[in-house]
Design an enzyme around this catalytic site. Sequence first.
Site, mmCIF file in Angstrom:
data_model
loop_
_atom_site.group_PDB
_atom_site.id
_atom_site.type_symbol
_atom_site.label_atom_id
_atom_site.label_comp_id
_atom_site.label_asym_id
_atom_site.label_seq_id
_atom_site.Cartn_x
_atom_site.Cartn_y
_atom_site.Cartn_z
ATOM 1 N N GLU A 116 -30.624 14.362 -8.393
ATOM 2 C CA GLU A 116 -31.536 13.325 -8.877
ATOM 3 C C GLU A 116 -31.013 11.982 -8.385
ATOM 4 O OE1 GLU A 116 -32.151 13.624 -13.063
ATOM 5 O OE2 GLU A 116 -32.588 15.776 -12.952
ATOM 6 N N ILE A 170 -18.183 13.500 26.220
ATOM 7 C CA ILE A 170 -18.102 14.161 27.531
ATOM 8 C C ILE A 170 -19.347 13.861 28.367
ATOM 9 C CG2 ILE A 170 -18.183 16.449 28.646
ATOM 10 C CD1 ILE A 170 -16.142 17.341 26.474
ATOM 11 N N GLY A 174 -26.005 12.703 -8.241
ATOM 12 C CA GLY A 174 -25.695 13.302 -6.957
ATOM 13 C C GLY A 174 -24.517 14.235 -7.137
ATOM 14 N N THR A 183 -20.385 16.875 -1.337
ATOM 15 C CA THR A 183 -19.747 16.129 -0.239
ATOM 16 C C THR A 183 -18.366 16.710 0.006
ATOM 17 O OG1 THR A 183 -18.699 14.581 -1.739
ATOM 18 C CG2 THR A 183 -20.900 13.988 -0.938
ATOM 19 N N ASP A 234 -20.987 28.073 -4.995
ATOM 20 C CA ASP A 234 -19.765 28.741 -4.536
ATOM 21 C C ASP A 234 -20.102 29.741 -3.427
ATOM 22 O OD1 ASP A 234 -18.165 27.380 -6.244
ATOM 23 O OD2 ASP A 234 -17.907 29.019 -7.704
ATOM 24 N N ARG A 247 -21.910 27.920 0.029
ATOM 25 C CA ARG A 247 -21.164 27.018 0.904
ATOM 26 C C ARG A 247 -20.792 27.612 2.264
ATOM 27 N NH1 ARG A 247 -19.037 24.540 -4.059
ATOM 28 N NH2 ARG A 247 -17.460 26.159 -4.128
ATOM 29 N N PHE A 259 -34.144 14.594 -2.618
ATOM 30 C CA PHE A 259 -33.354 15.221 -1.544
ATOM 31 C C PHE A 259 -33.442 16.750 -1.604
ATOM 32 C CE2 PHE A 259 -30.130 11.424 -1.505
ATOM 33 C CZ PHE A 259 -31.139 10.589 -1.036
ATOM 34 N N PHE A 281 -34.101 24.888 -3.713
ATOM 35 C CA PHE A 281 -33.284 24.603 -4.881
ATOM 36 C C PHE A 281 -33.346 23.108 -5.155
ATOM 37 C CE2 PHE A 281 -29.534 26.561 -7.226
ATOM 38 C CZ PHE A 281 -29.429 25.522 -8.154
ATOM 39 N N GLU A 324 -24.686 19.941 -0.286
ATOM 40 C CA GLU A 324 -24.078 21.021 -1.077
ATOM 41 C C GLU A 324 -22.659 20.650 -1.486
ATOM 42 O OE1 GLU A 324 -26.690 24.675 0.581
ATOM 43 O OE2 GLU A 324 -25.025 25.095 -0.730
#
Lengths: 400, 260, 384
Positions: C127, C338, C131, C366, C240, C243, C156, C123, C364
């Site tokens: 650009e 740890i 963003g 921020t 939608d 995500r 990206f 996808f 996808e």
Amino acid sequence: MGISVDKNKCTGCGLCALTCPFYAISMVNGKAEIDLEKCTLCNACVEACRKFQAIQIIRETTKTPDIEKYKGVWVFGEQRNGNVQPVVYELLGKARELADKLQVDVSCVLLGSNVKDKAQEIIRRGADVVFVTDNPKLEHFLDESYARILTNLIRKHRPEILLVPATVTGRSVISRVAVQLRVGLTADCTELDIDLKERLFLQTRPAFGGNIMATILSKYHRPQLATVRHKVFPERAADPSRTGKIIEMDFDKSFFISRTRVLNVVEEMASTVNISEANVIVAGGRALGSAENFRILRELADVLGGTIGATRAVVDSGWVPYAHQVGQTGKTVCPNIYFACGISGQIQHLVGMQSSKIIVAVNKDPSAPIFQVANYGIVGDLFEVVPLLTKKFREVLKRA
Amino acid sequence: MNVVVCIKQVPDTAQVRIDPVTKNLVREGVQAVINPYDFYAIEEGLRLVEKHGGKVTVISMGPPQAEAALREAISLGCDEAVLLSDRAFAGSDTLATSYTLAAAIKKIKDFDVIICGKQAIDGDTAQVGPGIAAHLDIPQITYVRKIEGSEGNALVAQRTLEEGYEVVKAPLPCLITVVKEINKPRIPSLKGKMKAKKAEIIKWGAAHLDAESGRMGIAGSPTEVWKIYSPPPRAKGQIFEGNIEEAVDAVVEGLKDHLN
Amino acid sequence: MIDYLFTEEQQMIRDLCRQITDERIRPVAAELDRTGKFPRDVMKVMAQSDLFGIYIEEKYGGMGGGITEICIATEEFSRGCGGIAISYGASALGTYPIILFGNEEQKQKYLPLLARGEKLAAFGLTEPSAGSDASAMLTTAEKKGDKYILNGMKHFVTGGGEADLYIIIAMTDKSKGARGASLFIVEKGTPGFEFGKKEDKLGIRASSTTELIFNDCAIPQENLLAKEGMGFIAAMKTFDMSRPGIGAQAVGIAQGALDCAVKYARERKQFGKSISTFQGIQWMLADMATQIEAARALVYASAREIDAGKKDVGKDSAMAKLFASDVAMKVTTDAVQIFGGYGYMKEYPVEKFMRDAKITQIYEGTNQIQRNIIGLALIRETLK
């Protein structure tokens, strides 16, 4: 026939139920009860109940006729390209020991082409008799003809024990022989002894990847066949004063018929060093980072006259050929010294090397499990430690 | 070309141990898996059949639970599965096991190649494959690392040796045992897994086989386990932390007499 | 913990993906992280295992699942490598617009190929100057006869250079702003379509991220997805639904890091005992595990909601992505802690989880955008 619990002897301690690998035993009214659907007669419970002897497996098995007539300890004198393999001399040493206990002779079977002249050396190494079949048709190892001849010799001369190297050749041929003779065969023994009272051959071998030792018996069948790993027993030194009989055996043509044919034999550079025969193995894990970095292990191995080994991850990454893989799905080795460099010590690796005589571990992580099996452990970066080992060994060996 | 692949369900040996206190086998949490070498056998069988047509029949002797191993083999693409499970098989050593498997393969009848993994990781004997070949009186090529040719009525294969390999030709039918180097086993497909769930597993007991009862199970097994025990623990080693130079000196000093 | 909600088939998918992760992903994860090479071989295994078909209808050669199945697969793969997992997930993201908005012809043409994994999809939205504000895009698609002529660039793009099909959003009518954008299917190899530079990333390095460059790239009008002007809405609808997949990636990365941390805590000895016996460590591990389980519940709840056909899923899926990715960042950072000094070293796997986790808070949408989505939805709900 089968397994039974003597309810009078059973104390209800439950040890057998805990031990059963197949969950076949439950405690009913304070006594052990065995679910015959699940039981595989593996003997683990009998062993667990040794103290009370409440569980018994009754065997009804056939018996080799004239069993008491089987006498003598034999060794299969495996040769490659006419050279008797060093493991044969290891086996001769052990065979001598067993034969002396039983007060019988040691014999060795030497099959091949142009091998006659090797018989004398076998005698020097402890054999009293060498059966030789020297025939051009035996130039290459062929399961069928080798098995046929060996079976015939055994039927004729009736040894009580036969030791065979646990090599590619030995394991292949002897499995066929065992079936033809319908006798028992114990693989990869690491300890061998005699129960003089019963005149039985005690064959001990690692099982479950070396986590368990099992002693195997073949009470009613002769000969008792065992294959033995390399490097488990010391090679018997040659004694030039020893004398013995060399018996040449000829067989008619039908013995040499083989349906398989060897078209070609290829010796490979990558695996010229047989890691199961190596005295010193310098092995590396993924921490080496790349194929090139194995150079530093190779240098140490060269100084010590050893070879390199590798973990599965390393072999799977293509850094080192499969012939060098140690562990489950690789080789089982027991060199004098095993260097584990940057190897964390996962159980799959440990099963292949934990019977090494001395283990040296080099790892950055002090909690790496490899340190638990190591005789010597150095916590540090292998890129620093290994070159330093190489340097120091070089110095020491130069002095000697 | 019809292929029979023999597989074994084994405990994951990495998990098997003896309890240091009770000296008993610790069975808790030990999973049953397909013997790792058998995956290579299955894969090679599938490849032969993909090349020549025919079917792969997978066969296993074991307790009823071994059915899971056979279903996994079907998920990888094997066509049929046979489970040999019977009280009468209990206590089998390698001689009785190879006899029983050979009897079942005789019943399957239609086979050109039998493939076994080089050995099982619980017993590590490497005896059952050649044993089956001996019982069936067919030629064998053990430790195969590559099948070079499978045309005509023969198989040409590279047999691994300690210091290289040899190229061996065997007429069909024959038995081969395979090493890890031979291939990279596939991962099952989702469709394969679904098929495996529903697949019918053929189940044979002693009565289904044309075999002598005295040669199967404990009666047909010359060897017996006399005792089992933990391997002696390794002596506690010296672990050096800190100065590497000193550590290396100490190790070299300690090993010096063991070199030769 | 969530297992009891899975169907038998979903459990099968999980087992299969776990096997692939153990046998094919973990052994190569560190190497691919170092070299940044695309996991072609692993993609092939996933394809042969039917895993590109688990979210595609049966009549197009798939197995008939949906977002839940994508999440299961992505989570499992992410436990081994977040980069490989997203290489898988990116194709799902590129496939979903066809599932949602493709016409029958487009579905028949592309979905069977995608289901078999013969082709991968991607996808292209972002650009350089567009963003989070996707409506500022400059790429145009001009209708000329029976073709659209694409000009401009995307960057990206996850899967760029490696995928075969690209879903591209471009302006068909600049004057309408966001309502002037349309979606197109562009096949690799179309004249005028090239790949620009490949990004050198902090994490998910096994995945390919490149620029896409369009220079008078003519594509047939049949490749318009949905209607002209629907592009922006279609893209938002796709996100939608996608995500939860990012949430699943985050959960997987966090779980992978926790697994390493627990194992290490048991093995590592300090002051003469295993550090796992220290309460301070135990509490850290306990918080990590609890947070992961909460994130997982949210992710699968929103996935199931989508699969059940609920209409407005934007807010819930934004919550899933937001929460899971923040958990991933926190858990992976704690895992490194740890491990102490070893954790900071590339020789140990745990720092990679931390690097891989970061992107889940960024791409996808921020996490700030996610909060906008959630906030707006809350306000809108009160207006109803």
